[in-house]
Design a protein around this motif. Structure first.
Motif, PDB file in Angstrom:
ATOM      1  N   ARG A  75       0.668  -0.810   0.188  1.00 46.78           N
ATOM      2  CA  ARG A  75      -0.551  -0.336  -0.089  1.00 46.78           C
ATOM      3  C   ARG A  75       1.047   1.190  -0.433  1.00 46.78           C
ATOM      4  N   SER A  76       0.432   2.270  -0.245  1.00 49.10           N
ATOM      5  CA  SER A  76       1.253   3.547  -0.595  1.00 49.10           C
ATOM      6  C   SER A  76       0.855   4.156   1.057  1.00 49.10           C
ATOM      7  N   PRO A  77       1.100   4.770   1.357  1.00 46.77           N
ATOM      8  CA  PRO A  77       1.786   5.215   3.083  1.00 46.77           C
ATOM      9  C   PRO A  77       0.029   5.851   3.060  1.00 46.77           C
ATOM     10  N   GLN A  82      -1.820   3.083   3.597  1.00 45.24           N
ATOM     11  CA  GLN A  82      -1.637   2.561   4.855  1.00 45.24           C
ATOM     12  C   GLN A  82      -2.565   3.363   6.030  1.00 45.24           C
ATOM     13  N   ARG A  83      -2.596   4.109   5.786  1.00 46.24           N
ATOM     14  CA  ARG A  83      -3.225   5.170   7.196  1.00 46.24           C
ATOM     15  C   ARG A  83      -3.996   5.219   7.263  1.00 46.24           C
ATOM     16  N   ALA A  84      -5.084   5.287   6.301  1.00 45.61           N
ATOM     17  CA  ALA A  84      -6.541   5.083   5.337  1.00 45.61           C
ATOM     18  C   ALA A  84      -6.939   3.688   6.123  1.00 45.61           C
ATOM     19  N   ALA A  85      -6.585   2.658   5.827  1.00 48.20           N
ATOM     20  CA  ALA A  85      -6.696   0.771   6.931  1.00 48.20           C
ATOM     21  C   ALA A  85      -6.143   1.372   7.901  1.00 48.20           C
ATOM     22  N   LEU A  86      -5.314   1.891   8.314  1.00 54.00           N
ATOM     23  CA  LEU A  86      -4.949   1.680  10.047  1.00 54.00           C
ATOM     24  C   LEU A  86      -5.510   2.182  10.618  1.00 54.00           C
ATOM     25  N   LEU A  87      -5.761   3.339  10.766  1.00 48.66           N
ATOM     26  CA  LEU A  87      -7.119   4.494  10.964  1.00 48.66           C
ATOM     27  C   LEU A  87      -8.710   3.442  11.165  1.00 48.66           C
ATOM     28  N   ASP A 136       7.665   2.038   8.537  1.00 48.08           N
ATOM     29  CA  ASP A 136       7.356   1.570   7.036  1.00 48.08           C
ATOM     30  C   ASP A 136       8.123   2.050   6.224  1.00 48.08           C
ATOM     31  N   ARG A 137       8.329   3.720   6.144  1.00 47.95           N
ATOM     32  CA  ARG A 137       9.231   4.645   5.973  1.00 47.95           C
ATOM     33  C   ARG A 137      10.674   3.636   5.758  1.00 47.95           C
ATOM     34  N   ILE A 138      11.083   3.758   7.133  1.00 50.30           N
ATOM     35  CA  ILE A 138      12.453   3.284   7.704  1.00 50.30           C
ATOM     36  C   ILE A 138      12.904   1.879   6.953  1.00 50.30           C
ATOM     37  N   PHE A 139      11.885   1.051   7.458  1.00 49.65           N
ATOM     38  CA  PHE A 139      12.582   0.050   6.561  1.00 49.65           C
ATOM     39  C   PHE A 139      12.045  -0.592   5.216  1.00 49.65           C
ATOM     40  N   ASN A 140      11.175   0.396   4.231  1.00 48.35           N
ATOM     41  CA  ASN A 140      11.311   0.783   3.147  1.00 48.35           C
ATOM     42  C   ASN A 140      12.206   1.465   2.518  1.00 48.35           C
ATOM     43  N   HIS A 141      13.015   2.257   3.158  1.00 49.23           N
ATOM     44  CA  HIS A 141      14.094   2.818   2.484  1.00 49.23           C
ATOM     45  C   HIS A 141      15.247   2.948   2.809  1.00 49.23           C
ATOM     46  N   SER A 142      15.760   2.338   3.874  1.00 51.75           N
ATOM     47  CA  SER A 142      17.046   2.720   4.559  1.00 51.75           C
ATOM     48  C   SER A 142      17.419   1.112   5.137  1.00 51.75           C
ATOM     49  N   VAL A 143      16.567   0.561   6.087  1.00 54.09           N
ATOM     50  CA  VAL A 143      16.935  -0.251   7.225  1.00 54.09           C
ATOM     51  C   VAL A 143      17.765  -1.999   6.836  1.00 54.09           C
ATOM     52  N   LEU A 144      16.888  -2.247   5.014  1.00 54.23           N
ATOM     53  CA  LEU A 144      17.092  -3.609   5.015  1.00 54.23           C
ATOM     54  C   LEU A 144      17.743  -3.444   3.536  1.00 54.23           C
ATOM     55  N   ILE A 145      17.774  -2.455   3.189  1.00 51.58           N
ATOM     56  CA  ILE A 145      19.291  -1.514   2.044  1.00 51.58           C
ATOM     57  C   ILE A 145      20.246  -2.336   2.654  1.00 51.58           C
ATOM     58  N   GLU A 146      21.007  -2.214   3.434  1.00 52.57           N
ATOM     59  CA  GLU A 146      22.339  -3.087   3.959  1.00 52.57           C
ATOM     60  C   GLU A 146      22.618  -3.673   4.960  1.00 52.57           C
ATOM     61  N   ARG A 147      23.329  -5.296   4.989  1.00 50.14           N
ATOM     62  CA  ARG A 147      23.319  -5.711   5.884  1.00 50.14           C
ATOM     63  C   ARG A 147      24.528  -5.404   6.943  1.00 50.14           C
ATOM     64  N   THR A 148      24.716  -5.430   8.271  1.00 52.65           N
ATOM     65  CA  THR A 148      25.225  -5.515   8.920  1.00 52.65           C
ATOM     66  C   THR A 148      25.951  -6.262  10.198  1.00 52.65           C
TER      67      THR A 148
END
Length: 86
Positions: free
Chosen positions: A21-23, A26-31, A47-59
């Protein structure tokens, strides 16, 4: 997430579908599900954090903290499949 849905489908013996879902969607569904605006915005932010940064690099954080290498997705799902059978 589609990979997780596919693996869950195999393990559960039934189809699990991931809907991307777009943000705003998702907002509408959660509300609509009764979450407060505060919690909704927290989840949208995660969601934004996971989609744009956390899953990009391996630590090595998991290994450094636990002394053990991280488990694969398949292993983790198999070990925790009971939680998805509810």
């Amino acid at each position: 997430m589609p990979e997780i849905a596919e693996k869950l489908s195999d393990l559960l013996g039934r189809t699990v579908t991931y809907i991307d879902r777009s943000p705003n969607e998702q907002r509408a569904a959660l509300l609509a599900d009764g979450l407060s605006p505060f919690v909704t915005e927290l989840l949208i932010g995660l969601d934004r954090i996971f989609n744009h940064s956390v899953l990009i690099e391996r630590t090595l954080t998991v290994e450094e903290l636990t002394g053990l290498p991280p488990r694969s997705l398949s292993d983790w799902l198999q070990e925790n499949i009971a939680f998805f059978n509810r």
